[in-house]
Scaffold this active site. Structure first.
Site, PDB file in Angstrom:
ATOM      1  N   GLU A  98     -16.892   8.488 -18.961  1.00 14.10           N
ATOM      2  CA  GLU A  98     -18.499   7.804 -19.221  1.00 14.10           C
ATOM      3  C   GLU A  98     -17.406   6.125 -19.258  1.00 14.10           C
ATOM      4  OE1 GLU A  98     -21.155   6.941 -19.591  1.00 14.10           O
ATOM      5  OE2 GLU A  98     -21.917   9.079 -20.054  1.00 14.10           O
ATOM      6  N   HIS A 171     -22.108  10.396 -10.699  1.00 12.70           N
ATOM      7  CA  HIS A 171     -23.225  11.239 -11.356  1.00 12.70           C
ATOM      8  C   HIS A 171     -24.356  11.543 -10.410  1.00 12.70           C
ATOM      9  CE1 HIS A 171     -25.409  11.734 -15.672  1.00 12.70           C
ATOM     10  NE2 HIS A 171     -26.018  13.053 -14.776  1.00 12.70           N
TER      11      HIS A 171
END
Length: 268
Positions: A98, A171
């Site tokens: 992240e 993603h």
């Protein structure tokens, strides 16, 4: 930075309760953005909270701080519904990173650049780009050099420790249409170049090998042609995701510079 017993040193923070079973021989590294301004510690604190029901292996903050909340030999809950090269459930074979970034931004009626939570941001942090899975440009937060340097260091350590990883994706590659991270502002081509140790890699450039290469407004034949790149033109690669299309910036035949999408097979 090194990995000892599947934990970054330095970088290990505390364990998130949101994880699955054993992650054996990961083959994929997935990049995300947090849609947050909380910093690495703030996002890590969220992942270790009882109510999060989500996690990633590592969080990288804007100032270069790194926090790990899931060991690399354990499945984190970062990918959700996903598939890559016909294989579903990417959490089963992917490590997730992240990156603290607001992602999509907006310019409000008062002329301010704001985050999804209406926080006012410095306009210098915003860039207008078209996501590869969309047709219209919008504002996105840029990724700073300090953060990118930390991200490169973390990624190099992961790839050295887990040589079974063969691809780095976003993603939005494994969950297209459902997710947009890390977004078009993330310089995937340059990032991969830096991870590979190719100098400072200020920009990844490639050469047009087709006699005439259409520059399109999005990654697909259905998008309008914005102009043509001629053979031999050097273009800067802004986003070179796994697949048939690359986002580039370069000079068109007849003059003028454009940011557009081209068929990757015609770039050398």
């Amino acid at each position: 930075m090194q990995i000892v017993d599947h934990r970054l040193k330095p970088g290990w923070y505390k364990a998130s309760p949101h994880h699955g079973g054993a992650l054996e021989a990961p083959s994929l590294l997935v990049m995300h953005f947090t849609v947050s301004g909380a910093g690495a510690k703030g996002v890590a604190d969220y992942f270790v909270s009882p109510t999060a029901n989500a996690s990633a292996h590592v969080v990288v903050g804007r100032a270069g701080e790194v926090r790990q909340v899931v060991p690399f030999n354990v499945k984190a809950w970062h990918a959700g519904r996903s598939v890559w090269r016909g294989r579903p459930n990417c959490n089963d074979y992917a490590i997730g990173i992240e990156i603290d970034n607001w992602g999509r931004l907006m310019r409000t009626a008062d002329g301010q650049v704001r985050s999804s939570t209406s926080r006012i941001l410095d306009p210098a942090l915003a860039v207008e780009m078209t996501h590869k899975n969309e047709t219209r440009p919008c504002l996105w937060e840029v990724y700073g050099e300090t953060q990118m340097s930390a991200l490169v260091a973390v990624t190099r350590a992961i790839l050295a420790a887990y040589p079974t990883i063969t691809e780095i994706v976003g993603h939005d590659d494994i969950s297209p249409g459902r997710k947009s991270d890390p977004g078009p502002a993330f310089p995937m081509g340059r990032f991969v170049s830096l991870v590979g140790g190719r100098g400072d890699a200020p920009a990844l450039t490639r050469t047009v090998v087709a006699s005439r290469l259409n520059a399109r407004g999005g990654p697909g034949m259905q998008f309008d042609t914005l102009g043509v790149f001629l053979a031999g033109t050097r273009v800067e690669v802004l986003y070179d995701s796994p697949g048939p299309w690359a986002q580039v910036k370069g000079a068109l035949a007849g003059g003028g510079e454009v940011t557009a999408w081209v068929s990757d097979q015609y770039l050398a």
